[in-house]
Design a protein around this motif. Structure first.
Motif, short mmCIF file in Angstrom:
data_model
loop_
_atom_site.label_atom_id
_atom_site.label_comp_id
_atom_site.label_asym_id
_atom_site.label_seq_id
_atom_site.Cartn_x
_atom_site.Cartn_y
_atom_site.Cartn_z
N PRO A 34 0.83 -1.21 0.00
CA PRO A 34 0.00 0.00 0.00
C PRO A 34 0.86 1.26 0.00
CG PRO A 34 -0.64 -1.50 1.76
CD PRO A 34 0.61 -2.05 1.16
N LYS A 35 0.38 2.29 -0.68
CA LYS A 35 1.13 3.55 -0.75
C LYS A 35 0.63 4.49 0.35
CE LYS A 35 2.01 5.31 -4.83
NZ LYS A 35 1.82 5.81 -6.20
N ASN A 36 0.93 4.14 1.58
CA ASN A 36 0.50 4.97 2.71
C ASN A 36 1.68 5.65 3.40
OD1 ASN A 36 1.63 2.72 3.90
ND2 ASN A 36 0.06 2.55 5.48
N PHE A 37 2.84 5.66 2.75
CA PHE A 37 4.02 6.29 3.33
C PHE A 37 4.38 7.52 2.51
CE2 PHE A 37 8.65 6.88 3.47
CZ PHE A 37 8.80 7.09 4.82
N SER A 50 9.62 5.45 15.02
CA SER A 50 8.60 6.48 14.78
C SER A 50 7.85 6.77 16.07
CB SER A 50 7.62 6.02 13.70
OG SER A 50 6.90 4.89 14.15
N GLU A 51 7.16 7.89 16.03
CA GLU A 51 6.30 8.25 17.15
C GLU A 51 4.94 8.67 16.57
OE1 GLU A 51 7.55 12.81 17.99
OE2 GLU A 51 8.93 11.27 18.72
N PRO A 52 3.86 8.33 17.25
CA PRO A 52 2.53 8.65 16.72
C PRO A 52 2.23 10.15 16.83
CG PRO A 52 2.35 7.52 18.82
CD PRO A 52 3.79 7.55 18.48
N VAL A 84 -0.76 9.43 12.18
CA VAL A 84 0.44 9.00 11.47
C VAL A 84 1.51 8.53 12.44
CG1 VAL A 84 0.02 10.59 9.55
CG2 VAL A 84 1.48 11.31 11.42
N ASP A 85 2.39 7.71 11.94
CA ASP A 85 3.63 7.37 12.64
C ASP A 85 4.73 8.11 11.91
OD1 ASP A 85 2.37 5.66 14.42
OD2 ASP A 85 2.62 3.92 13.12
N GLN A 86 5.38 9.06 12.62
CA GLN A 86 6.33 9.95 11.96
C GLN A 86 7.73 9.75 12.51
OE1 GLN A 86 5.32 14.08 12.25
NE2 GLN A 86 6.64 14.63 10.55
N PHE A 98 0.80 6.84 7.16
CA PHE A 98 -0.57 7.20 7.51
C PHE A 98 -1.31 5.94 7.96
CE2 PHE A 98 0.92 10.69 5.19
CZ PHE A 98 0.12 11.77 5.44
N GLU A 99 -1.87 5.99 9.15
CA GLU A 99 -2.52 4.82 9.73
C GLU A 99 -4.03 4.90 9.71
OE1 GLU A 99 -0.88 2.15 10.55
OE2 GLU A 99 1.07 3.04 10.19
N GLU A 100 -4.58 6.04 10.09
CA GLU A 100 -6.04 6.16 10.22
C GLU A 100 -6.47 7.55 9.74
OE1 GLU A 100 -9.38 5.69 13.76
OE2 GLU A 100 -7.27 5.52 14.24
N THR A 101 -7.70 7.64 9.19
CA THR A 101 -8.23 8.89 8.65
C THR A 101 -9.60 9.14 9.23
OG1 THR A 101 -7.15 8.36 6.56
CG2 THR A 101 -8.77 10.11 6.54
#
Length: 190
Positions: free
Chosen positions: A35-38, A118-120, A175-177, A184-187
């Motif tokens: 998935p292209k979520n990064f 990463s951190e949320p 996001v986890d950054q 991107f985790e949740e919207t």
């Protein structure tokens, strides 16, 4: 019993070439089908363009010098190719190397780093509905001018997409950054 020594399938130069480039090809293939979520950091993406170009040129020059010396012998099929096909391969292979290396350096390795370190966070972007041909069954998407569509594609279910307004709106993302990018985790929509 007679033994005949067979010629090794790969010489040292071919092994070096495979050892340096094969992991990057595998990483690029995995990223192509994931998935292209990064979203990589803009500076990381820009540096990877130059780093991958330098690596592609370096590998191409290295391989060409070994072909010229005869230590990296192309198969007999190469010798049967015409002038046009040889030119296409000489131009196409460095471009393929550049593309694979760029995908690995700009997307795959920073994504792996982000998964580990990463951190949320919670961030918001102005987005709009987008229906496009995409990857797999990703017909219903949201897009933003602030997010690069080359690396990022946010697919949403059709029922959620139908509930979204037609005009641009603000969406919030969990996001986890890390320093190299964010996943991107949740919207959700305000």
């Amino acid at each position: 019993m007679s033994t005949t020594a067979s010629k090794p399938l790969m010489n040292r130069q071919q092994k070096i070439l495979c050892f340096t480039q094969l992991p990057l090809f595998v990483i690029a293939v995995i990223c192509t089908f994931s998935p292209k979520n990064f979203l990589p950091d803009a500076e990381v993406a820009r540096v990877s363009v130059f780093l991958s170009a330098a690596l592609a040129v370096g590998v191409s020059v290295w391989a060409a010098s070994h072909v010229r010396r005869g230590t990296l012998d192309p198969q007999s099929v190469w010798k049967a190719y015409g002038w046009a096909r040889k030119c296409l391969l000489v131009i196409g292979m460095p471009l393929l190397l550049w593309g694979v290396n760029h995908l690995s350096f700009a997307y795959a390795l920073p994504r792996l780093w982000t998964r580990i370190h990463s951190e949320p966070r919670v961030i918001s972007y102005e987005v709009s509905r987008y229906r496009g041909g995409g990857r797999y069954s990703c017909t219903y998407q949201i897009q933003s001018n602030q997010l690069d569509p080359l690396y990022f594609e946010l697919c949403v279910p059709k029922t959620f997409w139908n509930q979204l307004p037609d005009q641009p709106f603000v969406a919030t993302f969990r996001v986890d950054q890390s320093s190299l990018g964010m996943t991107f985790e949740e919207t959700w929509v305000k």
